[in-house]
Scaffold this active site. Structure first.
Site, PDB file in Angstrom:
ATOM      1  N   LYS A  28       0.848  -1.212   0.000  1.00 18.62           N
ATOM      2  CA  LYS A  28       0.000   0.000   0.000  1.00 18.62           C
ATOM      3  C   LYS A  28       0.871   1.245   0.000  1.00 18.62           C
ATOM      4  O   LYS A  28       2.012   1.243   0.468  1.00 18.62           O
ATOM      5  CB  LYS A  28      -0.965   0.038   1.190  1.00 18.62           C
ATOM      6  CG  LYS A  28      -0.328   0.194   2.582  1.00 18.62           C
ATOM      7  CD  LYS A  28      -0.070   1.639   3.004  1.00 18.62           C
ATOM      8  CE  LYS A  28       0.784   1.701   4.271  1.00 18.62           C
ATOM      9  NZ  LYS A  28       1.658   2.826   4.432  1.00 18.62           N
ATOM     10  N   ASP A 155      -2.780  -1.265   9.559  1.00 18.11           N
ATOM     11  CA  ASP A 155      -2.939  -1.306   8.099  1.00 18.11           C
ATOM     12  C   ASP A 155      -3.522  -2.627   7.598  1.00 18.11           C
ATOM     13  O   ASP A 155      -3.796  -2.760   6.408  1.00 18.11           O
ATOM     14  CB  ASP A 155      -1.573  -1.147   7.403  1.00 18.11           C
ATOM     15  CG  ASP A 155      -0.931   0.203   7.655  1.00 18.11           C
ATOM     16  OD1 ASP A 155      -1.669   1.181   7.889  1.00 18.11           O
ATOM     17  OD2 ASP A 155       0.306   0.273   7.592  1.00 18.11           O
TER      18      ASP A 155
END
Ligand code: C5P
Length: 317
Positions: A28, A155
């Protein structure tokens, strides 16, 4: 929660995969990373826009009599493969949630560098949840997997979903950003080494205490509006990361990486998450290739590669 597993339950013991389950999971980046104050629980309140990009790790899960992890690629020899590894913790957390024994042989092929600001460890945890869910036939929904994921790291829920999403709370509360499909082209400049995430948060707090941090990037509204316009030149003006100043303070050479990428024609450049990876937005795919070549030739990073986003989260291949 699903019903408890029992070895006598024929229906349950027939569930799941008999062969290997292979899962791909992306890295990401944060298109917007607004960091609020330090909370009493040691985390910072965030408002962030995540995007999953096309650099993937691969996790294969096979049936076994115990829970084991082996690996190859980035970080081999550096990463502990015992119960402290997020992959093992994820498998155990899923087993506890679903009421099944945590038996699997897991093998990780790692391309996402460690401590890079790309959420590689979180990605592997998300991959373990999806792989073990398929291997054990526990049949959890994405939302249930994201609930387990939130206990593993800030996350991890995003990497269960992928795409482009807004993250709030400590980053674990994720809602998809609904925009017409657009592919964005990125150059990812990977540094020779890593930065500890808590250290970068600590440096940001310190810079703020002494009045040396830049103004906070604030709400993600401008970024969300820019995404809807589907124009890379517009998106370039809206990217922002509160962690960038802290990462550069700890790793001053990152400023040269950003200058080099921008001079090579990137529309924008910024530190990815807590760094030290830098990401650059390119006009299109060929431009991204050209900029990656210039960054490599300049010798300012270990590796510059292209990627596109958004891509799906952890998925059975
Ligand atoms: O959630 P995760 O385990 O990835 O976080 C690692 C560390 O990063 C935390 O222990 C904390 O020091 C810092 N962090 C933070 N605020 C967040 C997310 C992480 O301070 N929102």
């Amino acid at each position: 929660m699903t019903e408890a597993w029992s070895p006598d339950d024929e229906e349950t013991s027939r569930r799941g995969a008999t062969g290997p389950v292979k899962v791909h999971v992306p890295a990401k980046i944060n298109l917007h990373l607004g960091v609020g104050p330090l909370r009493a629980d040691g985390f910072h309140e965030l408002n962030t826009v995540y995007q999953a990009i096309s650099i993937h790790d691969e996790l294969t899960a096979r049936r076994g009599d115990t829970l084991t992890l082996t690996m190859e690629g980035e970080g081999t020899g550096e990463l502990a493969l015992d119960g402290t590894n997020l992959v093992i913790r994820a498998a155990r957390a899923l087993a506890a949630y679903a009421g099944v024994p945590a038996y699997a042989r897991l093998h990780l092929r790692k391309h996402i560098p460690l401590a890079a600001g790309l959420a590689g460890g979180s990605a592997d945890a998300a991959a373990a949840l999806v792989a073990c869910d398929a291997l054990w036939g526990t049949g959890l929904t994405r939302d249930e997997l994201a609930t387990v994921a939130a206990g593993l790291g800030s996350d991890v829920p995003f990497l269960v979903y992928g795409g482009t999403a807004l993250g709030t709370g400590r980053g674990e509360t994720v809602s998809p950003v609904l925009v017409r499909p657009t592919t964005w082209h990125w150059v990812v400049a990977i540094a020779d080494g890593g930065l500890s995430t808590p250290r970068v948060y600590g440096e940001l707090d310190r810079l703020r205490d002494v009045g040396a941090a830049p103004l906070p990037v604030g709400s993600p509204d401008r970024l969300l509006g820019a995404l809807r316009q589907r124009d890379p030149a517009v998106l370039a003006t809206a990217l922002g990361n509160d962690m960038e100043a802290a990462a550069i303070s700890l790793w001053p050479a990152l400023a040269d990486v950003l200058t080099t990428g921008r001079a090579a024609g990137a529309l924008a450049g910024m530190v990815s998450g807590s760094g030290p990876t830098c990401v650059f937005l390119a006009e299109n795919g060929p431009e991204a290739e050209r900029i990656a070549g210039e960054l490599t030739a300049a010798g300012v990073c270990r590796l510059a590669r292209t990627a596109h986003g958004p891509v799906a989260g952890a998925r059975v291949a």
